[in-house]
Write an enzyme that holds these catalytic residues in place. Structure first.
Site, mmCIF file in Angstrom:
data_model
loop_
_atom_site.group_PDB
_atom_site.id
_atom_site.type_symbol
_atom_site.label_atom_id
_atom_site.label_comp_id
_atom_site.label_asym_id
_atom_site.label_seq_id
_atom_site.Cartn_x
_atom_site.Cartn_y
_atom_site.Cartn_z
ATOM 1 N N ASP A 104 0.809 -1.225 0.000
ATOM 2 C CA ASP A 104 0.000 0.000 0.000
ATOM 3 C C ASP A 104 0.839 1.270 0.000
ATOM 4 O O ASP A 104 0.373 2.325 0.398
ATOM 5 C CB ASP A 104 -0.954 -0.004 1.206
ATOM 6 C CG ASP A 104 -0.266 0.412 2.489
ATOM 7 O OD1 ASP A 104 0.921 0.110 2.649
ATOM 8 O OD2 ASP A 104 -0.925 1.055 3.319
ATOM 9 N N GLU A 105 2.098 1.152 -0.446
ATOM 10 C CA GLU A 105 3.011 2.294 -0.403
ATOM 11 C C GLU A 105 3.791 2.381 -1.695
ATOM 12 O O GLU A 105 4.088 1.345 -2.296
ATOM 13 C CB GLU A 105 4.080 2.022 0.651
ATOM 14 C CG GLU A 105 3.885 2.610 1.982
ATOM 15 C CD GLU A 105 5.046 2.190 2.871
ATOM 16 O OE1 GLU A 105 6.133 2.742 2.703
ATOM 17 O OE2 GLU A 105 4.843 1.312 3.701
HETATM 18 P P1 TTP Z 1 0.848 0.169 6.866
HETATM 19 O O1 TTP Z 1 0.841 1.126 5.709
HETATM 20 O O2 TTP Z 1 2.064 0.124 7.727
HETATM 21 O O3 TTP Z 1 -0.372 0.482 7.835
HETATM 22 P P2 TTP Z 1 -1.881 0.827 7.485
HETATM 23 O O4 TTP Z 1 -2.072 1.072 6.039
HETATM 24 O O5 TTP Z 1 -2.744 -0.238 8.098
HETATM 25 O O6 TTP Z 1 -2.118 2.130 8.312
HETATM 26 P P3 TTP Z 1 -1.537 3.588 8.060
HETATM 27 O O7 TTP Z 1 -0.690 3.506 6.812
HETATM 28 O O8 TTP Z 1 -2.721 4.467 7.882
HETATM 29 O O9 TTP Z 1 -0.740 3.904 9.287
HETATM 30 O O10 TTP Z 1 0.595 -1.302 6.374
HETATM 31 C C1 TTP Z 1 -0.248 -1.601 5.259
HETATM 32 C C2 TTP Z 1 -0.948 -2.915 5.457
HETATM 33 O O11 TTP Z 1 0.013 -3.970 5.658
HETATM 34 C C3 TTP Z 1 -1.832 -2.945 6.683
HETATM 35 O O12 TTP Z 1 -3.134 -2.462 6.421
HETATM 36 C C4 TTP Z 1 -1.821 -4.389 7.059
HETATM 37 C C5 TTP Z 1 -0.489 -4.911 6.595
HETATM 38 N N1 TTP Z 1 0.409 -5.079 7.751
HETATM 39 C C6 TTP Z 1 0.512 -6.324 8.347
HETATM 40 O O13 TTP Z 1 -0.070 -7.301 7.884
HETATM 41 N N2 TTP Z 1 1.301 -6.458 9.454
HETATM 42 C C7 TTP Z 1 1.992 -5.405 10.012
HETATM 43 O O14 TTP Z 1 2.688 -5.559 11.014
HETATM 44 C C8 TTP Z 1 1.878 -4.115 9.373
HETATM 45 C C9 TTP Z 1 2.613 -2.921 9.927
HETATM 46 C C10 TTP Z 1 1.075 -4.005 8.263
HETATM 47 MG MG MG Z 2 -0.747 2.338 4.975
#
Ligand code: TTP
Ligand code: MG
Length: 398
Positions: A104-105
């Site tokens: 997601d980045e």
């Molecule tokens: P992130 O971008 O780190 O987190 P997020 O999108 O849930 O929240 P935000 O960006 O708004 O802070 O991670 C993206 C996805 O990756 C997250 O929705 C679920 C997954 N993920 C895991 O499965 N385990 C983890 O430890 C992390 C950090 C993320």
């Molecule tokens: Mg995110």
């Protein structure tokens, strides 16, 4: 020309996808991850759930205790991958200089776009609109002259935010923020820095380079540049990589087998993480050793089945190491691992089906945590002999 780099990150990604499919989940504390019977950890907590202290990687049992009213969902990885591909597709339409990192980045280089597409900020707003209209998701975007500051800016702007750091203001922007806001500063480094009285990025930026190198090895130099708002690393598309490798020069030449094996394990975990990031599997594993007299050897083994699983790659690599050490008893100065024969990942990622799937899923979960909290956030048992040893810093092979 000053670069304009975007870092784009979807908000509470897994939960947001669940909400598109079931709008009744909106506005409520929602958690994706773990098993219904309460094992496992939180993968994603909605912002409403975060208000109760919930966060990624927290045991589900703890999350239930802190927020019993939350809705717990098992999640559907295939669905998230589908949304992830659409998200990256939207960005690829804006600029070919796209570097996806994780589901997601992504980083996007829009340098030189202004004359045709207007100010960077407007381009960013259009991307946010597109993601909202096409996918029903919100994204946060940071804009800066380099990747590190762009990422810090997007993190700070969350959720549904947009922060642009003007050229020349990078250092001032970072200065008041806590050191943990800097990508790559994990809890352990944060603790060490605190011990020296360093809590803000501004204080970190003022530390002399030799001090940081002494305490954090090669990584100290990187941290020094980043803390000063300097990051010239390019936005790199996936490209058709032919091999992936990591190597490290040891602080002292050694014949200590436990140390060499632990180092190899850590290097292999880095290589495995890169493979999974690129959704590739490797057929061939190579070991590189440079002895005290600078004589350098490589040994390779082709596997029957391609793999991206750390444990599998390591078993092959350590076998090569043991054979090499048995053949020649001379202290080792440098050790490296390379994987080649890369092909796109064939296996579908089904959650927790059998042991191979389980390992693959475990590896991906570890990658996510490391991306968020730094590579050092997780030590696998086999790298424990390296604990507290700065020689565990690795460098990519040219
Ligand atoms: P992130 O971008 O780190 O987190 P997020 O999108 O849930 O929240 P935000 O960006 O708004 O802070 O991670 C993206 C996805 O990756 C997250 O929705 C679920 C997954 N993920 C895991 O499965 N385990 C983890 O430890 C992390 C950090 C993320
Ligand atoms: Mg995110």
């Amino acid at each position: 020309m000053t670069r304009r780099i975007f870092h784009i990150d979807l908000d509470a990604f897994f939960v947001s996808v669940e909400r598109v499919l079931n709008p009744e989940l909106r506005g409520k504390p929602v958690v994706v991850g773990g098993h219904p019977e309460g094992r496992g950890v939180v993968a994603c907590a909605s912002y409403e759930a975060r208000a109760f202290g919930l966060h990624a990687a927290m045991p589900i049992a703890t999350a239930r205790r802190l927020c019993p009213q939350a809705i717990f969902l098992p999640g559907n990885f295939e669905r998230y991958r589908d949304y992830s591909e659409k998200f990256h597709g939207i960005l690829a339409n804006v600029s070919p200089d796209l570097e996806p990192c994780g589901l997601d980045e992504a980083f996007l280089d829009v340098t030189g776009f202004e004359p045709h597409y207007g100010p960077a900020r407007e381009t960013a707003l259009r991307i946010k609109d597109r993601i909202r209209n096409d996918l029903g998701l919100t994204a946060s975007i940071g804009i800066a002259s380099g990747k590190t500051v762009a990422k810090v800016a997007s993190d700070l702007s969350k959720p549904d935010g947009l922060i642009e750091v003007a050229p020349g203001e990078e250092k001032g922007f970072l200065s008041p923020l806590p050191v943990r806001s800097l990508p790559g500063v994990g809890p352990r480094m944060q603790q060490t820095l605190k011990w020296f009285g360093i809590t803000t990025i501004g204080q970190l930026a003022e530390m002399p380079l030799p001090f940081l190198k002494r305490n954090f090895g090669v990584y100290g130099e990187v941290i020094h540049r980043h803390a000063n708002g300097i990051d010239e690393s390019p936005v790199e598309g996936r490209g058709p990589a032919k091999s992936i490798s990591r190597e490290v020069t040891l602080e002292e030449d050694t014949l200590n087998q436990a140390l060499l094996e632990a180092t190899l394990r850590l290097l292999t975990e880095h290589v495995g993480a890169d493979l999974r990031e690129q959704r590739k599997q490797a057929k061939c594993v190579s070991l590189k050793l440079r002895y005290a007299d600078f004589d350098t050897i490589t040994r390779s083994q082709t596997m029957k089945v391609a793999s991206e699983v750390d444990q599998v790659l390591y078993e092959v690599a350590v076998d090569l190491l043991r054979k090499a050490l048995a053949q020649r008893r001379q202290a080792v100065r440098l050790i490296g691992v390379r994987v080649s024969g890369l092909a796109s990942e064939a296996r579908q990622l089904n959650m927790l089906d059998d042991s191979a799937e389980r390992l693959a899923y475990l590896n991906k979960a570890i990658d996510r945590i490391r991306q968020k909290y730094g590579f050092e956030a997780i030590e696998t048992g086999r790298t424990l002999p390296l604990r507290g040893n700065p020689r565990s810093g690795t460098t990519a092979m040219p």
